[in-house]
Design a protein around this motif. Structure first.
Motif, PDB file in Angstrom:
ATOM      1  N   ASP A   1      36.852  16.487 -26.891  1.00 47.44           N
ATOM      2  CA  ASP A   1      35.226  15.948 -26.812  1.00 47.44           C
ATOM      3  C   ASP A   1      34.890  15.599 -28.341  1.00 47.44           C
ATOM      4  O   ASP A   1      34.283  14.531 -28.357  1.00 47.44           O
ATOM      5  N   ALA A   2      35.283  16.493 -29.228  1.00 46.83           N
ATOM      6  CA  ALA A   2      34.669  15.922 -30.584  1.00 46.83           C
ATOM      7  C   ALA A   2      35.328  14.450 -31.032  1.00 46.83           C
ATOM      8  O   ALA A   2      34.791  13.876 -31.595  1.00 46.83           O
ATOM      9  N   ALA A   3      36.653  14.495 -30.477  1.00 49.41           N
ATOM     10  CA  ALA A   3      37.361  13.145 -30.896  1.00 49.41           C
ATOM     11  C   ALA A   3      36.680  12.020 -30.445  1.00 49.41           C
ATOM     12  O   ALA A   3      36.615  10.840 -30.755  1.00 49.41           O
ATOM     13  N   ILE A   4      36.437  12.127 -29.063  1.00 53.19           N
ATOM     14  CA  ILE A   4      35.809  11.198 -28.166  1.00 53.19           C
ATOM     15  C   ILE A   4      34.247  10.645 -28.961  1.00 53.19           C
ATOM     16  O   ILE A   4      34.014   9.511 -29.106  1.00 53.19           O
ATOM     17  N   VAL A   5      33.575  11.688 -29.282  1.00 50.19           N
ATOM     18  CA  VAL A   5      32.126  11.490 -29.783  1.00 50.19           C
ATOM     19  C   VAL A   5      32.549  10.846 -31.204  1.00 50.19           C
ATOM     20  O   VAL A   5      31.559  10.012 -31.427  1.00 50.19           O
ATOM     21  N   THR A   6      33.383  11.300 -31.958  1.00 51.60           N
ATOM     22  CA  THR A   6      33.765  10.750 -33.251  1.00 51.60           C
ATOM     23  C   THR A   6      34.112   9.141 -32.961  1.00 51.60           C
ATOM     24  O   THR A   6      33.500   8.317 -34.071  1.00 51.60           O
ATOM     25  N   LEU A   7      34.606   8.809 -32.085  1.00 52.92           N
ATOM     26  CA  LEU A   7      35.069   7.361 -32.029  1.00 52.92           C
ATOM     27  C   LEU A   7      33.602   6.584 -31.426  1.00 52.92           C
ATOM     28  O   LEU A   7      33.689   5.232 -31.564  1.00 52.92           O
TER      29      LEU A   7
ATOM     30  N   ALA B   1      40.262   4.691 -25.548  1.00 52.65           N
ATOM     31  CA  ALA B   1      40.770   4.907 -24.105  1.00 52.65           C
ATOM     32  C   ALA B   1      41.732   6.248 -24.167  1.00 52.65           C
ATOM     33  O   ALA B   1      41.717   6.995 -23.328  1.00 52.65           O
ATOM     34  N   ASP B   2      42.546   6.075 -25.137  1.00 52.98           N
ATOM     35  CA  ASP B   2      43.608   7.355 -25.078  1.00 52.98           C
ATOM     36  C   ASP B   2      42.979   8.609 -25.334  1.00 52.98           C
ATOM     37  O   ASP B   2      43.504   9.464 -24.631  1.00 52.98           O
ATOM     38  N   ALA B   3      41.892   8.875 -26.150  1.00 46.68           N
ATOM     39  CA  ALA B   3      41.161   9.995 -26.091  1.00 46.68           C
ATOM     40  C   ALA B   3      40.483  10.545 -24.783  1.00 46.68           C
ATOM     41  O   ALA B   3      40.745  11.461 -24.030  1.00 46.68           O
ATOM     42  N   LEU B   4      40.027   9.517 -24.067  1.00 42.76           N
ATOM     43  CA  LEU B   4      39.431   9.698 -22.852  1.00 42.76           C
ATOM     44  C   LEU B   4      40.264   9.970 -21.588  1.00 42.76           C
ATOM     45  O   LEU B   4      40.451  10.902 -20.770  1.00 42.76           O
ATOM     46  N   LEU B   5      41.659   9.565 -21.830  1.00 42.28           N
ATOM     47  CA  LEU B   5      42.702   9.848 -20.803  1.00 42.28           C
ATOM     48  C   LEU B   5      43.094  11.221 -21.187  1.00 42.28           C
ATOM     49  O   LEU B   5      43.413  11.989 -20.214  1.00 42.28           O
ATOM     50  N   ALA B   6      43.323  11.625 -22.223  1.00 47.00           N
ATOM     51  CA  ALA B   6      43.649  12.854 -22.673  1.00 47.00           C
ATOM     52  C   ALA B   6      42.790  13.907 -22.291  1.00 47.00           C
ATOM     53  O   ALA B   6      43.170  14.940 -21.833  1.00 47.00           O
TER      54      ALA B   6
END
Length: 241
Positions: free
Chosen positions: A151-157, A179-184
Motif C-alpha cells: 500500500d505504501a508503494a502504491i501511495v509513493t507512486l 500497474a504492477d504494484a496495483l496488481l500485486a
C-alpha cells in the motif's frame, strides 16, 4: 579485450571526450574505445560491458566518466557493491548528484531497502531534475515493496507526474510500476487500466506492458506450426476460456 575495427573512440559523448583530454592522446584513445564498447554492450551483454569497463578503469581510474561507466556496467551485471563504490567515486570527483537514484537502487540490490528509503528522503533529492526525482520515486516504491509494504508503494507512486496526460521519457515506466504494484495488491481492474495507459506511453518498447495487458485480458500467443516443421514458426493468438 579485443576492440572491433569499426570502433574509433570518436563515438563517445563530447563531454566525455573532453574529460579524457587530461590523458596522453594514445591512452585517451584506448580508454575512449573501451568506453564505446561498454555503451554498445551494456543492454544486451552486461558481462561483456563489465569486462571492457574494467579495462577502462585500469587505464584511467581518475577520470569521473570512467568511474561512472564502470558503475553502470557493474549495475547491469548485478554487482551492486562494486557499482555503488564506482558511483560514489564519480560523485566525489564531480559533485554531481544525478547518480543519487541509481545509488539508492544499488542499496536495494544489496538488500538494504531501508537505506534506499533514507536516500529518498535526503536533501540531495531536491537538487535532482524532474527525471531524477521520478526515478527516485520509482526506487522508493521498489524499496517499499521489498519490505512488503504494498500500500505504501502504491501511495509513493501517486504523483502529479503519474496523473499527467503528457508523455515524458519516464511516463511509461512510472505507469507500469504503478500497474504492477496495483496488481500485486490484488487490484486487478485498476492494474489493467494502468497497464493500458503504460502501453499508450511506451513508444520505444521499454516495458513489457503490452504483454502484461494481454495476459490480464486472457490472451496467449502460441506457435501455429509444430516443432517438427521445417519452416519457422508463426505466432497466432488464442483467447483463454
Amino acid at each position: 579485450m579485443p576492440i572491433p575495427e569499426d570502433v574509433t573512440g570518436e563515438e563517445i559523448d563530447k563531454d566525455v571526450r573532453q574529460e579524457l583530454q587530461s590523458l596522453p592522446k594514445t591512452l585517451a584513445d584506448d580508454v575512449a574505445k573501451n568506453l564505446v564498447m561498454v555503451a554498445r554492450l551494456l543492454d544486451e551483454d552486461p558481462e561483456g560491458a563489465y569486462g571492457y569497463s574494467r579495462v577502462a578503469l585500469r587505464l584511467a581510474s581518475r577520470v569521473a566518466a570512467v568511474r561512472e561507466a564502470a558503475g553502470f556496467a557493474s549495475y547491469a551485471s548485478q554487482k551492486y557493491g562494486e557499482a555503488l563504490a564506482e558511483f560514489r567515486a564519480a560523485k566525489r570527483m564531480t559533485g554531481n548528484i544525478d547518480l543519487w537514484p541509481v545509488m539508492a537502487d544499488c542499496e536495494r540490490g544489496l538488500g538494504r531497502p531501508e537505506k534506499a528509503l533514507d536516500m529518498a528522503g535526503a536533501p540531495e533529492v531536491h537538487k535532482l531534475d524532474k527525471a531524477g526525482q521520478v526515478e527516485m520515486r520509482l526506487v522508493a516504491a521498489g524499496a517499499r515493496r521489498d519490505m512488503g509494504q504494498l500500500d505504501a508503494a502504491i501511495v509513493t507512486l501517486q504523483s502529479s507526474e503519474l496523473a499527467s496526460n503528457s508523455v515524458q521519457p519516464w511516463t511509461a515506466r512510472l505507469r507500469y510500476a504503478y500497474a504492477d504494484a496495483l496488481l500485486a495488491a490484488g487490484r486487478e481492474g485498476e492494474a489493467r487500466e494502468w497497464f493500458a495507459k503504460a502501453v499508450e506511453a511506451d513508444r520505444d518498447g521499454s516495458t513489457d506492458a503490452s504483454d502484461r495487458l494481454a495476459e490480464l485480458d486472457g490472451v496467449e500467443f502460441v506457435d501455429a506450426l509444430g516443432e517438427d516443421d521445417d519452416e519457422g514458426g508463426e505466432a497466432s493468438v488464442e483467447e483463454k476460456d
